[in-house]
Design a protein around this motif. Structure first.
Motif, mmCIF file in Angstrom:
data_model
loop_
_atom_site.group_PDB
_atom_site.id
_atom_site.type_symbol
_atom_site.label_atom_id
_atom_site.label_comp_id
_atom_site.label_asym_id
_atom_site.label_seq_id
_atom_site.Cartn_x
_atom_site.Cartn_y
_atom_site.Cartn_z
ATOM 1 N N LYS A 124 0.858 -1.178 0.000
ATOM 2 C CA LYS A 124 0.000 0.000 0.000
ATOM 3 C C LYS A 124 0.900 1.235 0.000
ATOM 4 C CE LYS A 124 -3.563 2.530 2.454
ATOM 5 N NZ LYS A 124 -4.308 2.707 3.718
ATOM 6 N N VAL A 125 0.776 2.027 -1.055
ATOM 7 C CA VAL A 125 1.622 3.212 -1.193
ATOM 8 C C VAL A 125 0.743 4.447 -1.215
ATOM 9 C CG1 VAL A 125 3.397 4.323 -2.598
ATOM 10 C CG2 VAL A 125 3.147 1.830 -2.659
ATOM 11 N N VAL A 126 1.023 5.383 -0.335
ATOM 12 C CA VAL A 126 0.284 6.639 -0.342
ATOM 13 C C VAL A 126 1.256 7.771 -0.665
ATOM 14 C CG1 VAL A 126 -1.154 8.232 0.979
ATOM 15 C CG2 VAL A 126 -1.333 5.768 1.372
ATOM 16 N N ARG A 127 0.914 8.528 -1.696
ATOM 17 C CA ARG A 127 1.795 9.621 -2.122
ATOM 18 C C ARG A 127 1.013 10.900 -2.375
ATOM 19 N NH1 ARG A 127 4.680 6.658 -7.065
ATOM 20 N NH2 ARG A 127 2.542 5.912 -7.278
ATOM 21 N N VAL A 128 1.674 12.007 -2.143
ATOM 22 C CA VAL A 128 1.069 13.299 -2.440
ATOM 23 C C VAL A 128 1.834 13.919 -3.604
ATOM 24 C CG1 VAL A 128 0.766 15.657 -1.598
ATOM 25 C CG2 VAL A 128 0.190 13.733 -0.127
ATOM 26 N N ARG A 129 1.086 14.479 -4.549
ATOM 27 C CA ARG A 129 1.713 15.133 -5.698
ATOM 28 C C ARG A 129 1.576 16.634 -5.552
ATOM 29 N NH1 ARG A 129 3.918 10.619 -8.202
ATOM 30 N NH2 ARG A 129 2.278 9.119 -8.739
ATOM 31 N N GLU A 130 2.689 17.292 -5.639
ATOM 32 C CA GLU A 130 2.687 18.740 -5.507
ATOM 33 C C GLU A 130 2.955 19.360 -6.870
ATOM 34 O OE1 GLU A 130 4.497 20.861 -1.783
ATOM 35 O OE2 GLU A 130 5.965 20.921 -3.420
ATOM 36 N N ILE A 131 2.111 20.292 -7.265
ATOM 37 C CA ILE A 131 2.335 21.009 -8.517
ATOM 38 C C ILE A 131 2.421 22.487 -8.169
ATOM 39 C CG2 ILE A 131 1.431 21.577 -10.807
ATOM 40 C CD1 ILE A 131 0.082 18.914 -10.883
ATOM 41 N N GLY A 132 3.475 23.141 -8.617
ATOM 42 C CA GLY A 132 3.722 24.501 -8.172
ATOM 43 C C GLY A 132 3.998 24.430 -6.683
ATOM 44 N N LYS A 133 3.194 25.118 -5.888
ATOM 45 C CA LYS A 133 3.416 25.077 -4.435
ATOM 46 C C LYS A 133 2.275 24.389 -3.710
ATOM 47 C CE LYS A 133 6.982 28.185 -3.534
ATOM 48 N NZ LYS A 133 7.678 28.808 -2.418
ATOM 49 N N LEU A 151 9.627 -2.870 -3.017
ATOM 50 C CA LEU A 151 9.391 -1.452 -3.286
ATOM 51 C C LEU A 151 10.163 -0.650 -2.245
ATOM 52 C CD1 LEU A 151 5.645 -0.747 -4.157
ATOM 53 C CD2 LEU A 151 7.660 -0.508 -5.596
ATOM 54 N N THR A 152 10.777 0.422 -2.686
ATOM 55 C CA THR A 152 11.523 1.255 -1.744
ATOM 56 C C THR A 152 11.018 2.690 -1.830
ATOM 57 O OG1 THR A 152 13.181 1.917 -3.363
ATOM 58 C CG2 THR A 152 13.589 -0.134 -2.173
ATOM 59 N N LYS A 153 11.417 3.479 -0.828
ATOM 60 C CA LYS A 153 11.094 4.907 -0.808
ATOM 61 C C LYS A 153 11.523 5.575 -2.122
ATOM 62 C CE LYS A 153 11.703 8.784 2.450
ATOM 63 N NZ LYS A 153 12.305 9.846 1.634
ATOM 64 N N GLU A 154 12.730 5.229 -2.552
ATOM 65 C CA GLU A 154 13.280 5.871 -3.756
ATOM 66 C C GLU A 154 12.410 5.585 -4.985
ATOM 67 O OE1 GLU A 154 15.199 4.189 -1.509
ATOM 68 O OE2 GLU A 154 15.704 6.167 -0.678
ATOM 69 N N ILE A 155 12.033 4.308 -5.139
ATOM 70 C CA ILE A 155 11.204 3.947 -6.283
ATOM 71 C C ILE A 155 9.880 4.706 -6.242
ATOM 72 C CG2 ILE A 155 9.922 2.068 -7.366
ATOM 73 C CD1 ILE A 155 12.109 0.162 -6.252
ATOM 74 N N CYS A 156 9.264 4.771 -5.072
ATOM 75 C CA CYS A 156 7.962 5.422 -4.955
ATOM 76 C C CYS A 156 8.052 6.917 -5.235
ATOM 77 C CB CYS A 156 7.376 5.205 -3.570
ATOM 78 S SG CYS A 156 6.939 3.486 -3.266
ATOM 79 N N GLU A 157 9.166 7.510 -4.867
ATOM 80 C CA GLU A 157 9.296 8.954 -5.105
ATOM 81 C C GLU A 157 9.695 9.258 -6.538
ATOM 82 O OE1 GLU A 157 11.884 10.177 -1.977
ATOM 83 O OE2 GLU A 157 10.208 10.609 -0.622
ATOM 84 N N ASP A 158 10.225 8.254 -7.215
ATOM 85 C CA ASP A 158 10.538 8.444 -8.624
ATOM 86 C C ASP A 158 9.299 8.030 -9.433
ATOM 87 O OD1 ASP A 158 11.982 9.030 -10.897
ATOM 88 O OD2 ASP A 158 12.776 7.008 -11.076
ATOM 89 N N SER A 159 9.260 6.797 -9.906
ATOM 90 C CA SER A 159 8.101 6.344 -10.652
ATOM 91 C C SER A 159 7.976 4.834 -10.526
ATOM 92 C CB SER A 159 8.227 6.720 -12.130
ATOM 93 O OG SER A 159 7.238 6.041 -12.888
ATOM 94 N N ILE A 160 6.881 4.402 -9.923
ATOM 95 C CA ILE A 160 6.671 2.964 -9.747
ATOM 96 C C ILE A 160 6.548 2.271 -11.105
ATOM 97 C CG2 ILE A 160 5.118 1.204 -8.816
ATOM 98 C CD1 ILE A 160 4.404 3.039 -6.569
ATOM 99 N N TYR A 161 5.844 2.923 -12.014
ATOM 100 C CA TYR A 161 5.644 2.322 -13.335
ATOM 101 C C TYR A 161 6.967 2.106 -14.049
ATOM 102 C CZ TYR A 161 0.556 2.381 -13.736
ATOM 103 O OH TYR A 161 -0.778 2.107 -13.598
ATOM 104 N N GLU A 162 7.843 3.100 -13.945
ATOM 105 C CA GLU A 162 9.128 2.994 -14.612
ATOM 106 C C GLU A 162 9.884 1.792 -14.059
ATOM 107 O OE1 GLU A 162 10.501 7.019 -15.776
ATOM 108 O OE2 GLU A 162 12.334 6.344 -14.798
ATOM 109 N N TYR A 163 9.850 1.626 -12.741
ATOM 110 C CA TYR A 163 10.507 0.495 -12.097
ATOM 111 C C TYR A 163 9.906 -0.821 -12.586
ATOM 112 C CZ TYR A 163 11.673 -2.807 -8.362
ATOM 113 O OH TYR A 163 12.096 -3.911 -7.662
ATOM 114 N N ILE A 164 8.600 -0.862 -12.646
ATOM 115 C CA ILE A 164 7.915 -2.096 -13.044
ATOM 116 C C ILE A 164 8.213 -2.453 -14.499
ATOM 117 C CG2 ILE A 164 5.614 -2.991 -13.600
ATOM 118 C CD1 ILE A 164 4.691 -1.512 -11.006
#
Lengths: 242, 242
Positions: A124-133, A151-164
């Motif tokens: 279960k991954v929960v992420r917030v996307r910030e655009i501008g501020k 799954l690691t913090k780094e992957i989640c902050e980059d792109s899970i799809y790219e990793y997959i």
DNA sequence: TAGTGGTCTAGACCACAGG
DNA sequence: CTGTGGTCTAGACCACTAC
């Protein structure tokens, strides 16, 4: 090495995107393209059909193929596009903040959504996307451990799809999406900069791999004023025979 | 007489919809279908490709084609579906109320939206859609007089699209749609049963004919809780070569 | 090794648009 | 009438899956 028709498709797409082929321009005829690329007509037709499907051109029997004027890249939630791909297209600064990352046994919610048993584990991954501020999107992803063991913090902050797709070599094939508008939850209010809004736009996706296995359920919760969905649709008569 | 591949496509669609071909069932191979229908492989492939495109099946190289489990008909705003077609699929009672019907010279708003000059006349049709006992959709349509010389109360209360396709013989080909969420206007509040909601989901469509001419702009304004959009999307890598 | 879908070819006939 | 896209055919080779 790609298929010939894909190369031709991509070449024409670039010509359209670069402005070399302008709106309402008539393309070469299928016969001309045959000679130009020295391929069979069927190969040209595959390329042109793809262009038509994607909304780049309109084919008209007896006349030819014409370039359409569609701003395809406003906000392509249509198709399966990841936040990272999207952020690249827009020019605003964006950032992904990992809120939580857990691996647990499936509860009844995820069992139902992912079609798995209570013995399976789920990320279960929960992420917030910030655009501008502003924090404007809350993404909640549920992914079967069967498909993605790590799954690691780094992957989640980059792109899970790219990793997959790149690291695990899995192929994402299609998704069923559902867009609704719902009352904002406490979790939405806590994690997003909702301003005066008390509703969020919710995009629920069921994502499938190449072999038709369901591997992810996700909810993308958007602040209403920052949400925009653009779609290109061709008319289908439901029952061609009357 | 339809094309062979369309007949085959429709036959398999009915088999899936009737439950005769169940989820995860393997279809016959392309060679089997060739023999079954006594057609060439290409004809079968056209039918199967269409099925895949529409989300009915998934083809897997080396294995075969498999029936997917997609509830395609939840609420197909995707594709170009008219309210009348939609109402037929759902089982709730629905009604269309004509609010106003005018033919005027284009103002700057419609000129911009429909790409026409100030000397062209434009139909403006405002309708309310009632589902169950609630007025939940406000439809505003702008249509060039060039394409549709005549519109009556009866046509607007039945189906404008049906009139255009069947009586006028025009072919609707594709549309660009845009979904956003906006503050409800006075007009929304006056015409809809908005309850406590102060926002509406707005679907803006630009609809084109067969020959790529833009003939209609419309805004469909929905009460948020009654709005649902379902989409089936296949993953496309944006740049296959890089 | 046999069977599957993916690509490509060369040739045919048709319906439609426009001079 | 010519040129356009739409459909259909028959045959070929490939890559992938499964046994």
């Amino acid at each position: 090495m790609n298929a010939k028709y894909l190369n031709i498709y991509n070449e024409i797409v670039s010509q359209i995107q670069s402005g070399q082929l302008k709106k309402d321009t008539k393309l070469l005829s299928e016969n001309d393209y045959m000679r130009l690329y020295d391929v069979s007509r069927d190969t040209i037709r595959k390329a042109l059909n793809l262009l038509e499907q994607e909304g780049y051109i309109q084919k008209i029997k007896g006349k030819g193929s014409f370039v359409l004027d569609i701003n395809k890249f406003d906000f392509p939630v249509s198709g399966i596009v990841t936040f990272k791909e999207l952020a690249k297209m827009m020019n605003e600064k964006s950032r992904t903040i990992l809120v939580s990352l857990d691996l647990d046994l499936a509860d009844s919610f995820t069992m139902k959504k992912l079609n798995i048993s209570s013995e399976d584990k789920v990320w279960k991954v929960v992420r917030v996307r910030e655009i501008g501020k502003n924090k404007v999107i809350l993404d909640k992803d549920y992914i079967s451990e069967k498909f993605v063991p790590n799954l690691t913090k780094e992957i989640c902050e980059d792109s899970i799809y790219e990793y997959i797709e790149n690291s695990l070599g899995l192929k994402i094939s299609f998704a069923k999406k559902e867009i609704t508008v719902e009352k904002a939850t406490k979790e939405d209010k806590k994690n997003l900069d909702l301003k005066e809004y008390d509703m969020v736009v919710v995009v629920k996706s069921y994502t499938y791999l190449d072999d038709a296995s369901l591997f992810q359920y996700s909810e993308s919760r958007h602040r209403p004023d920052k949400f925009k969905f653009v779609d290109f649709a061709r008319r289908k008569t439901l029952y061609p025979n009357g």
